[in-house]
Design an enzyme around this catalytic site. Structure first.
Site, PDB file in Angstrom:
ATOM      1  CG  HIS A   1      42.746  76.980  36.540  1.00  0.00           C
ATOM      2  ND1 HIS A   1      43.027  78.212  35.982  1.00  0.00           N
ATOM      3  CD2 HIS A   1      41.747  76.456  35.788  1.00  0.00           C
ATOM      4  CE1 HIS A   1      42.233  78.417  34.946  1.00  0.00           C
ATOM      5  NE2 HIS A   1      41.459  77.372  34.820  1.00  0.00           N
TER       6      HIS A   1
ATOM      7  CB  SER B   1      38.860  78.578  33.517  1.00  0.00           C
ATOM      8  OG  SER B   1      39.857  78.164  32.637  1.00  0.00           O
TER       9      SER B   1
ATOM     10  CG  ASP C   1      45.819  79.816  36.761  1.00  0.00           C
ATOM     11  OD1 ASP C   1      45.927  78.750  36.132  1.00  0.00           O
ATOM     12  OD2 ASP C   1      44.728  80.395  36.913  1.00  0.00           O
TER      13      ASP C   1
END
Length: 530
Positions: free
Chosen positions: A464, A223, A435
């Site tokens: 995610h 991320s 996502d």
């Protein structure tokens, strides 16, 4: 961007809520594009050895295989002889010294996620071939946790709802709230705050590299960690070995535009979810058509806006329900079950507790420091008001919240411009199709910026986070091959997702905290990447 969401869902790796494989060991280092990333050059660091670090036990709750150390780094990398800050590190040594290649650093996202025990959290998931070859290195980024921490003096109300729904009648209060948060952060952190940035965290990674005595580092970032990894490749292209970037941030959209992308993706995913739920009406009874499912959800949100719903002892208003479902809809069966519980609560029936996660003052402070310190934000409240009004119509699930006024409007101007990532350092980007936090468009943006990279997209991949989470054996195999051999795919690849979890199950997410009793739950603060 992305303060992580701690979820009960394995596919939403809630260590906040992205990887970058770099240089192949057999490939000459690529040079970045000629354009400067910012006015301040990345400093050179004097090589160090592992003797610079004193490794010790991490404490009674942590296995003896994990060692901890503290490293001093310059607060201002332009003044290496000036004030120092602490960086907290952890290490799990390579399982097979004969096969050891080097070190693999980790960042779980956020920004503001503690990475100190991330290697321990992943040690049961990573393939043995990776653990044989690398010392697994965790660290708390500057400002976070056991490293020299930040605080803004926030309270639980500030921390629970940082992205606030826009309403004409409350906008003036939101402006005061954003200004007060920024002033509190500035007053409590003095000279430290301007130096909390992704560029400086990347420089800290190079200080860690030299302290470990390594010529290069490999890296696994999730991320927000994908952006951190890409910035490192821009500042230190010849120091990057094999970088895996999981669930990507688009460097061109840092940070307000990236936050707004959550709303864009939410509408696409919401439509997919209502269609799925309508097709499964016999099981869930939430509506025979997508329109009926959506109407039920909107009615519940409107009811909660009038009077917050009691969800197992915690009251949720309509904005919080919208935020909650935004995460769930990437997993249609989970979101359908959640909507059924919301309907029961709206009818006055008791429902189980809905897990919630309120970030700490430190987590919110370090989140804001990166979000506001990496790039300039609009300073005129009228911009936020106009954008929120527009996006509440364009993206009704979440558009008003992510376009509303934010403390960054009152932040001091960043010391450096946002990093322009434009290089040919090899890396592997892995990305789920569905996502909620780093949509596929962001992965394409990172792929364009890292011209030597390859992109692995998981078709129908949900949630995610991808690597080692049981999302796709195909994607896992490509990432493991890259980390262990240095071989990137010859071109971008689309992998199939593995079988999805059972309809109403929520697999458990790896926990960065070594205490197994530490609860995990959805964060009120979305992560840039996680």
């Amino acid at each position: 961007m992305l303060l992580r969401r701690r979820t009960i869902s394995k596919t939403a790796l809630g260590l906040a809520a992205v990887l970058t494989p770099t240089l192949l060991g057999t490939t000459a280092a690529a040079t970045p594009a000629a354009r400067p990333a910012s006015p301040v050059a990345a400093p050179a660091h004097t090589p160090a050895t592992t003797h610079s670090l004193v490794w010790r036990s991490c404490g009674n709750d942590v296995p003896a295989t994990v060692e901890c150390a503290t490293l001093k780094a310059p607060l201002d990398h332009r003044k290496p002889g000036g004030r120092k800050i602490d960086l907290a590190l952890s290490r799990i040594k390579a399982a097979d010294p004969a096969k050891r290649r080097g070190v693999l650093l980790f960042n779980p996202g956020g920004p503001s996620a503690s990475g100190l025990f991330y290697p321990l959290a992943l040690s049961g998931l990573l393939p043995q071939s990776v653990k044989d070859r690398y010392d697994l290195i965790g660290f708390d980024p500057r400002g976070v946790g056991a490293s020299t921490p930040l605080a803004c003096g926030t309270n639980s109300a500030d921390e629970r709802k940082t992205y606030r729904p826009y309403k004409d009648e409350t906008f003036a209060k939101d402006v005061v709230w954003a200004r007060d948060i920024a002033e509190g952060c500035r007053n409590l952190n003095g000279e430290t705050l301007p130096h909390i940035s992704t560029r400086n965290t990347a420089r800290d990674m190079d200080v860690i590299r030299t302290a470990l005595g390594e010529r290069k580092i490999s890296y696994f970032g999730l991320s927000y960690g994908t952006y951190l990894g890409s910035v490192y490749t821009q500042l230190f292209p010849r120091r990057a070995d094999r970088f895996v970037l999981d669930s990507a941030v688009d460097p061109e959209r840092v940070w307000r535009s990236m936050a707004q992308s959550w709303a864009e993706q939410a509408e696409i995913t919401f439509d997919r979810w209502t269609e799925w739920t309508a097709r499964n009406a016999a099981r869930y009874g939430l509506g025979d058509t997508p329109v009926e499912v959506e109407r039920l959800f909107r009615d519940i949100v409107a009811r909660a806006d009038r009077e917050p719903l009691d969800l197992g002892g915690t009251r949720f208003d309509g904005a919080e329900i919208r935020e909650y479902i935004r995460w769930e809809i990437s997993h249609p069966p989970v979101a359908a079950r959640t909507l059924g519980l919301l309907r029961d609560a709206a009818e006055g029936k008791p429902v189980p507790a809905f897990p919630t996660f309120v970030p700490t003052d430190n987590e919110l402070a370090s989140y804001l420091a990166i979000m506001c310190g990496d790039a300039s934000w609009p300073t005129d409240p009228a911009v936020y008001r106009a954008d929120s009004r527009r996006d509440s119509v364009r993206y009704p699930l979440y558009g008003d919240s992510v376009s509303n006024i934010f403390p960054c409007a009152y932040w001091d101007r960043p010391l450096e411009a946002a990093t322009e990532v434009d290089n040919r350092v090899p890396a592997l980007i892995v990305q789920n199709e569905w996502d909620p936090q780093t949509p596929p468009a962001a992965a394409l943006g990172l792929r364009r910026a890292l011209k030597g990279s390859r992109l692995v997209t998981v078709d129908e991949g949900q949630g995610h986070g991808v690597y080692s989470l049981g999302i796709s054996a195909c994607a896992d195999g490509l990432a493991t091959t890259y980390l262990t051999t240095g071989r990137l795919p010859s071109r971008d690849v689309t992998c199939a997702a593995d079988q999805h979890p059972a309809a109403d199950s929520r697999p458990v997410t790896p926990n960065p905290n070594p205490n197994p009793n530490h609860a995990q739950a959805p964060a009120r603060l979305p992560s840039s990447g996680r």
